[in-house]
Design a protein around this motif. Structure first.
Motif, PDB file in Angstrom:
ATOM      1  N   ILE A 149       0.758  -1.190   0.033  1.00 12.44           N
ATOM      2  CA  ILE A 149       0.093   0.023  -0.096  1.00 12.44           C
ATOM      3  C   ILE A 149       1.003   1.238   0.143  1.00 12.44           C
ATOM      4  O   ILE A 149       1.767   1.166   0.504  1.00 12.44           O
ATOM      5  N   ILE A 150       0.566   2.185  -0.723  1.00 12.53           N
ATOM      6  CA  ILE A 150       1.209   3.401  -0.605  1.00 12.53           C
ATOM      7  C   ILE A 150       0.841   4.462   0.396  1.00 12.53           C
ATOM      8  O   ILE A 150      -0.485   4.738   0.338  1.00 12.53           O
ATOM      9  N   ALA A 151       1.644   5.002   0.764  1.00 11.89           N
ATOM     10  CA  ALA A 151       1.261   6.353   1.756  1.00 11.89           C
ATOM     11  C   ALA A 151       1.734   7.676   1.144  1.00 11.89           C
ATOM     12  O   ALA A 151       2.834   7.785   0.751  1.00 11.89           O
ATOM     13  N   GLU A 152       0.737   8.384   0.770  1.00 12.03           N
ATOM     14  CA  GLU A 152       1.061   9.628   0.316  1.00 12.03           C
ATOM     15  C   GLU A 152       0.955  10.726   1.360  1.00 12.03           C
ATOM     16  O   GLU A 152       0.068  11.094   1.952  1.00 12.03           O
ATOM     17  N   PRO A 153       1.999  11.541   1.326  1.00 12.57           N
ATOM     18  CA  PRO A 153       2.203  12.472   2.323  1.00 12.57           C
ATOM     19  C   PRO A 153       1.556  13.824   2.010  1.00 12.57           C
ATOM     20  O   PRO A 153       1.756  14.375   0.944  1.00 12.57           O
ATOM     21  N   TYR A 154       0.750  14.436   2.763  1.00 15.90           N
ATOM     22  CA  TYR A 154       0.283  15.760   2.811  1.00 15.90           C
ATOM     23  C   TYR A 154       0.594  16.654   3.915  1.00 15.90           C
ATOM     24  O   TYR A 154       0.345  16.070   5.037  1.00 15.90           O
ATOM     25  N   ASP A 155       1.158  17.695   3.822  1.00 11.22           N
ATOM     26  CA  ASP A 155       1.517  18.676   5.024  1.00 11.22           C
ATOM     27  C   ASP A 155       0.711  19.658   5.244  1.00 11.22           C
ATOM     28  O   ASP A 155       0.381  20.480   4.169  1.00 11.22           O
ATOM     29  N   LEU A 156       0.239  19.994   6.415  1.00  8.11           N
ATOM     30  CA  LEU A 156      -0.236  21.029   7.022  1.00  8.11           C
ATOM     31  C   LEU A 156       0.725  22.032   7.791  1.00  8.11           C
ATOM     32  O   LEU A 156       1.331  21.438   8.622  1.00  8.11           O
ATOM     33  N   MET A 157       0.735  23.413   7.269  1.00 10.01           N
ATOM     34  CA  MET A 157       1.712  23.958   7.931  1.00 10.01           C
ATOM     35  C   MET A 157       1.188  24.511   9.341  1.00 10.01           C
ATOM     36  O   MET A 157      -0.089  25.020   9.502  1.00 10.01           O
ATOM     37  N   ILE A 158       2.113  24.545  10.242  1.00 13.07           N
ATOM     38  CA  ILE A 158       1.566  25.025  11.547  1.00 13.07           C
ATOM     39  C   ILE A 158       2.312  26.088  11.930  1.00 13.07           C
ATOM     40  O   ILE A 158       3.562  26.183  12.080  1.00 13.07           O
ATOM     41  N   SER A 159       1.568  27.221  12.513  1.00  9.61           N
ATOM     42  CA  SER A 159       2.052  28.368  12.240  1.00  9.61           C
ATOM     43  C   SER A 159       2.380  28.714  14.011  1.00  9.61           C
ATOM     44  O   SER A 159       1.617  28.163  14.634  1.00  9.61           O
ATOM     45  N   GLY A 160       3.331  29.477  14.361  1.00  9.28           N
ATOM     46  CA  GLY A 160       3.495  29.890  15.702  1.00  9.28           C
ATOM     47  C   GLY A 160       3.188  31.573  15.932  1.00  9.28           C
ATOM     48  O   GLY A 160       3.163  32.194  14.921  1.00  9.28           O
ATOM     49  N   TYR A 161       3.032  31.931  17.016  1.00  8.40           N
ATOM     50  CA  TYR A 161       2.759  33.258  17.401  1.00  8.40           C
ATOM     51  C   TYR A 161       4.221  34.069  17.406  1.00  8.40           C
ATOM     52  O   TYR A 161       4.989  33.878  18.135  1.00  8.40           O
ATOM     53  N   GLU A 162       4.246  35.093  16.347  1.00 11.63           N
ATOM     54  CA  GLU A 162       5.143  36.062  16.391  1.00 11.63           C
ATOM     55  C   GLU A 162       6.447  35.412  16.642  1.00 11.63           C
ATOM     56  O   GLU A 162       7.454  35.575  17.508  1.00 11.63           O
ATOM     57  N   THR A 163       6.604  34.323  15.633  1.00  9.58           N
ATOM     58  CA  THR A 163       7.974  33.435  15.358  1.00  9.58           C
ATOM     59  C   THR A 163       8.311  33.293  14.174  1.00  9.58           C
ATOM     60  O   THR A 163       7.237  33.386  13.004  1.00  9.58           O
ATOM     61  N   ASP A 164       9.421  33.046  13.839  1.00 10.42           N
ATOM     62  CA  ASP A 164       9.899  32.556  12.356  1.00 10.42           C
ATOM     63  C   ASP A 164       9.699  30.969  12.156  1.00 10.42           C
ATOM     64  O   ASP A 164       9.775  30.316  11.137  1.00 10.42           O
ATOM     65  N   ALA A 165       9.221  30.390  13.473  1.00  5.95           N
ATOM     66  CA  ALA A 165       9.255  28.794  13.301  1.00  5.95           C
ATOM     67  C   ALA A 165       7.836  28.596  12.527  1.00  5.95           C
ATOM     68  O   ALA A 165       6.782  28.983  12.744  1.00  5.95           O
ATOM     69  N   VAL A 166       8.056  27.481  11.751  1.00  6.48           N
ATOM     70  CA  VAL A 166       6.808  26.813  11.069  1.00  6.48           C
ATOM     71  C   VAL A 166       7.057  25.429  11.069  1.00  6.48           C
ATOM     72  O   VAL A 166       8.047  24.748  10.460  1.00  6.48           O
ATOM     73  N   ASN A 167       6.175  24.646  11.750  1.00  7.24           N
ATOM     74  CA  ASN A 167       6.425  23.241  11.796  1.00  7.24           C
ATOM     75  C   ASN A 167       5.299  22.785  10.898  1.00  7.24           C
ATOM     76  O   ASN A 167       4.573  23.404  10.437  1.00  7.24           O
ATOM     77  N   VAL A 168       5.279  21.283  10.951  1.00  2.00           N
ATOM     78  CA  VAL A 168       4.424  20.504  10.019  1.00  2.00           C
ATOM     79  C   VAL A 168       3.804  19.514  10.612  1.00  2.00           C
ATOM     80  O   VAL A 168       4.057  18.907  11.544  1.00  2.00           O
ATOM     81  N   LEU A 169       2.476  19.404  10.063  1.00  3.17           N
ATOM     82  CA  LEU A 169       1.747  18.179  10.583  1.00  3.17           C
ATOM     83  C   LEU A 169       1.728  17.327   9.454  1.00  3.17           C
ATOM     84  O   LEU A 169       1.006  17.897   8.151  1.00  3.17           O
ATOM     85  N   ARG A 170       2.150  16.043   9.294  1.00  8.31           N
ATOM     86  CA  ARG A 170       2.086  15.528   8.109  1.00  8.31           C
ATOM     87  C   ARG A 170       1.199  14.320   8.162  1.00  8.31           C
ATOM     88  O   ARG A 170       0.837  13.513   9.266  1.00  8.31           O
TER      89      ARG A 170
END
Ligand code: GFP
Length: 795
Positions: free
Chosen positions: A202-223
């Protein structure tokens, strides 16, 4: 900002051939979603480069559920451009709030567990910690609830239709997952190798949702992984005449990421549930290991650079999967692989409810995941042997991972993780002293506590802008950045003008909620009445039934004993798991009470009952700021923590609760005079259970209980279930509603009296807001960071 508005205009032109003047709301929505997502992806590019350069340790948060809530407002808010976007849209004739309404609430979770995972992603990102979430891209999230004649009906929630614009498809990172088949040991020139045969890919296809933070340069991801068949059908099997097997991959693939499983439905669809769990854990692990190897050219240092956090047992197959990858794909020995594995995993337990402690039958499990089964079985053999070797006087019946042909996933997690935590002090104590006491004895120091926390930026900053604005002006501290500074509010406890202002804001939020209630139920509620709120998953241990019984009592008193209580609006919102009959009966009961009261002019002057359908994050955001009373009335010892209790407190509601979960810590934070506590303690509940609880005795020995239940029966009109529920309470009552009823009643009376002293109530509410700092997810995640994960901020 200029570039942002330009980008929106450009998108409208390119995508729809429209100028902003001619665009529809739907087109504006799509443009905003896509441009915001791309802006975050661009920010992430810089962030991820810094992260790669620093070669620092990262956390991977595995959870079958993430209740992210609507993303657009959160992202604009975090990017600090919400008001500019609002102005830009209004100059062009659009209302941002109406655009927000278009976004579906991604229902990728059932309740507290999933929402907690999202609060943590938000908080960690705001604090610039490197975290990636992993889960499944369910095509259908939790069902849409419609109440029809008082009964819950479930409808599919096709959230991706409009929700897809927030996702980025990463076709370059697809992975293959193997189900069924056989594994064979094969001697090669490099030694013994495991060979997989006849498996279903079975193939797993990845989709990323960007997670933003408050007043920060960081952007994490929910895959989020989506399942897809691997290359149509198996030609070889087809030619051999095995037609149904040849299209097996397609059938399995279609089912895996189709639907979120309802909590409490563990008895149904077990096979699919196992597949879902392995699907997303295997995909995630394969990716983590591959990335790590690419960066370091070895896996020897995996545990130094990676923590994999298991959110409840649902992702526990991560453990044997890592062992498999290390041994079968990277040729590690068992001992070396095990050494890495047990330093890599940390596990959070979220419940002690027996039905939620996952167990899989060997007969079911082994054929689906033959290699994984062998590994679990070997972990178990070695664990049992180790126990004997160290001479531990331990009860293997209780601790063995496989027992009576059942695989116990919590035991696997405890044995294989370096840290196990509960989610409130009381819950963590129960884990150590009771649920997992034998493990605690042989693994001293492994068990710990991190009391849950909430993303206050969403639950105060965004859900209650009126209160946020006021507190900002009053306190002159950035409590949105650091919630602990909200305690400065205590200085104003004796300032009547502050108390009045807080009351006025509460009133504004109540008026807004009243409008929503009117629009959605047709009911008119009195905004001067006490808004008494119970919102959470519908489960017997959470005891919505106890709340309902109190309303029935009030109804009887108003009707037959001329009671004229201070007006109250009881607000419920909750989904019942689709197969949970008693939970559905409780909804029916609440709706029937609502209807009867509404038909009775004498009674409805004083009390009203509102059941708001389709409970979800965005609805909670409307209800919580308007609440006066927060019902946290679970049977003591059963609610691991609760997080709604924290959100309500933060918005100035007073808790009416048992000494359960994090209520105990709220009690300690605000002091006994600022909370309403009732009922048996968790020890008293255990003692009473051991002695044998008989609800009928409570019914016979208490006139108030007897009268209330007898009255309840008179309400039955054949179409309702009052008699049925009365029987259930008197004959079974598994969560001891009757045992706590009188003490609950007493506190309810005290609430009514206290509420009428507006200054006193206002002061209590202020003390609650001011002491909510410790319940921020920033505090909770800092504890994970320091005590469990040992990670650093991305600099
Ligand atoms: C579960 C527990 C709660 C706990 C959350 C998050 O939530 O007590 O606060 O997990 O740890 F029961 P529900 O699934 O019950 O909402």
């Amino acid at each position: 900002m200029d570039s942002f508005t330009k980008a929106i205009k450009r998108y409208l032109e390119k995508r729809f051939g429209n100028s902003i003047e001619d665009a529809s709301e739907r087109q504006i929505y799509q443009a905003l979603m896509v441009i915001t997502r791309d802006k975050l992806a661009e920010k992430r590019y810089h962030y991820i480069n810094k992260l790669k350069e620093s070669e620092q340790k990262r956390v991977y948060y595995m959870s079958m559920e993430f209740l992210v809530g609507k993303t657009l407002r959160n992202n604009l808010y975090n990017l600090g451009i919400e008001s500019e976007v609002k102005n830009f849209l209004s100059e062009n004739g659009f209302v941002l709030d109406k655009i927000y309404d278009i976004e579906p609430d991604p229902g990728l979770g059932n309740g507290g567990l999933g929402r907690l995972a999202s609060c943590y992603m938000d908080a960690l990102t705001s604090q610039e910690y490197p975290i990636t979430g992993f889960s499944i891209l369910y095509e259908f999230g939790i069902f849409k609830q419609v109440i029809s004649n008082g009964w819950q009906q479930e409808f599919p929630d096709n959230w991706l239709d409009l929700g897809k614009y927030g996702l980025i498809y990463r076709s370059d990172e697809e992975v293959e997952i193997k189900f069924y088949g056989e594994t064979k040991e094969q001697w090669t020139s490099d030694g013994l190798r495991i060979k997989y045969e006849d498996y279903t890919p079975i193939i797993a296809e990845p989709y990323d949702l960007m997670i933003s933070g408050y007043e920060t340069d960081a952007v994490n991801v929910l895959r989020l992984w989506k399942s897809k068949a691997s290359g149509g059908f198996n030609m070889r099997l087809f030619e051999q005449g095995e037609y149904s097997k040849s299209v097996e991959s397609k059938a399995i693939a279609e089912s895996i990421s189709k639907l979120l499983y309802p909590a409490d439905d563990n008895n149904k669809g077990k096979e699919l549930r196992i597949k879902q769990q392995y699907f997303f854990t295997s995909a995630s692990l394969q990716q983590i290991v591959k990335m790590h190897y690419k960066a370091y050219n070895t896996l020897d240092n995996l545990a130094e650079k990676v923590v994999i956090h298991i959110n409840d047992t649902h992702p526990s197959l991560c453990i044997p999967e890592l062992m498999r990858i290390l041994m079968d794909e990277y040729e590690y020995s068992w001992d070396k692989a095990w050494e890495i594995t047990i330093k890599t995993f940390a596990y959070t337990n979220h419940t002690i409810m027996a039905e939620a402690l996952e167990k899989w039958s060997v007969d079911l499990f082994r054929p689906i995941l033959p290699r994984i089964y062998t590994i679990i079985s070997e972990i178990n053999n070695r664990f049992c042997k180790w126990c004997k070797d160290i001479g531990a006087s331990v009860d293997l019946e209780e601790m063995s991972i496989i027992h009576n042909d059942m695989i116990r996933m919590a035991n696997l997690c405890i044995v294989s993780s370096y840290s196990v935590n509960g989610v409130s002090k009381l819950h963590s104590d129960i884990l150590k002293k009771d649920t997992f006491k034998s493990f605690n004895r042989i693994y001293p120091g492994k068990f710990t506590n991190v009391t849950n926390g909430i993303a206050h930026r969403r639950w105060l900053g965004q859900a209650n802008p009126e209160l946020t604005k006021y507190l900002n002006e009053l306190l002159e501290v950035d409590f949105i950045k650091d919630l602990s500074s909200i305690e400065n509010l205590l200085e104003y406890k004796s300032d009547e003008s502050v108390i009045n202002n807080l009351e006025n804001i509460k009133k504004i939020k109540k008026v807004q909620l009243a409008e929503y209630i009117k629009k959605n139920t047709g009911l008119t509620v009195d905004t001067n009445s006490i808004f008494d709120v119970q919102i959470k998953r519908l489960h017997e241990y959470k005891r919505q039934l106890l709340n309902a019984l109190h309303i029935i009592y009030l109804y009887k008193e108003i009707k037959y004993n001329a009671l004229k209580p201070y007006p109250r609006t009881f607000i419920f919102s909750a989904k019942a798991s689709s197969g949970y009959v008693m939970a559905k009966n409780i909804i029916k009961l609440i709706c029937s009470i609502s209807e009867i009261i509404e038909m009775d002019p004498e009674v409805r002057k004083y009390i009203k009952v509102v059941f708001l359908e389709d409970y979800r994050v965005s609805l909670a955001e409307k209800i919580i700021p308007a609440a006066d009373v927060s019902e946290q009335i679970s049977q003591a010892g059963k609610e691991a923590s609760g997080t709604g209790n924290m959100k309500l407190m933060l918005n100035g509601a007073l808790t009416l609760g048992t000494m359960d979960g994090a209520n105990v810590e709220i009690y300690n934070a605000v002091g006994k005079d600022n909370i309403f506590i009732f009922g048996l303690s968790s020890e008293e509940v255990s003692d009473l259970s051991e002695r044998g609880y008989r609800s009928e005795e409570f019914y016979q020995n208490s006139s108030v209980i007897k009268e209330t239940i007898d009255f309840m029966r008179t309400l039955d009109n054949g179409d309702s279930n009052f008699n049925y529920m009365a029987d259930y309470l008197v004959s079974r009552d598994p969560y001891m509603c009757l045992a706590d009823f009188e003490s609950y009643l007493e506190q309810q009376k005290l609430i009514e009296k206290t509420y009428q002293d507006r200054i006193k109530w206002g002061q209590m509410s202020l003390v609650n807001i001011a002491n909510s700092g410790i319940f921020s997810a920033d505090r909770a995640t800092s504890e994970y960071v320091k005590e469990i994960w040992n990670i650093k901020k991305v600099k």
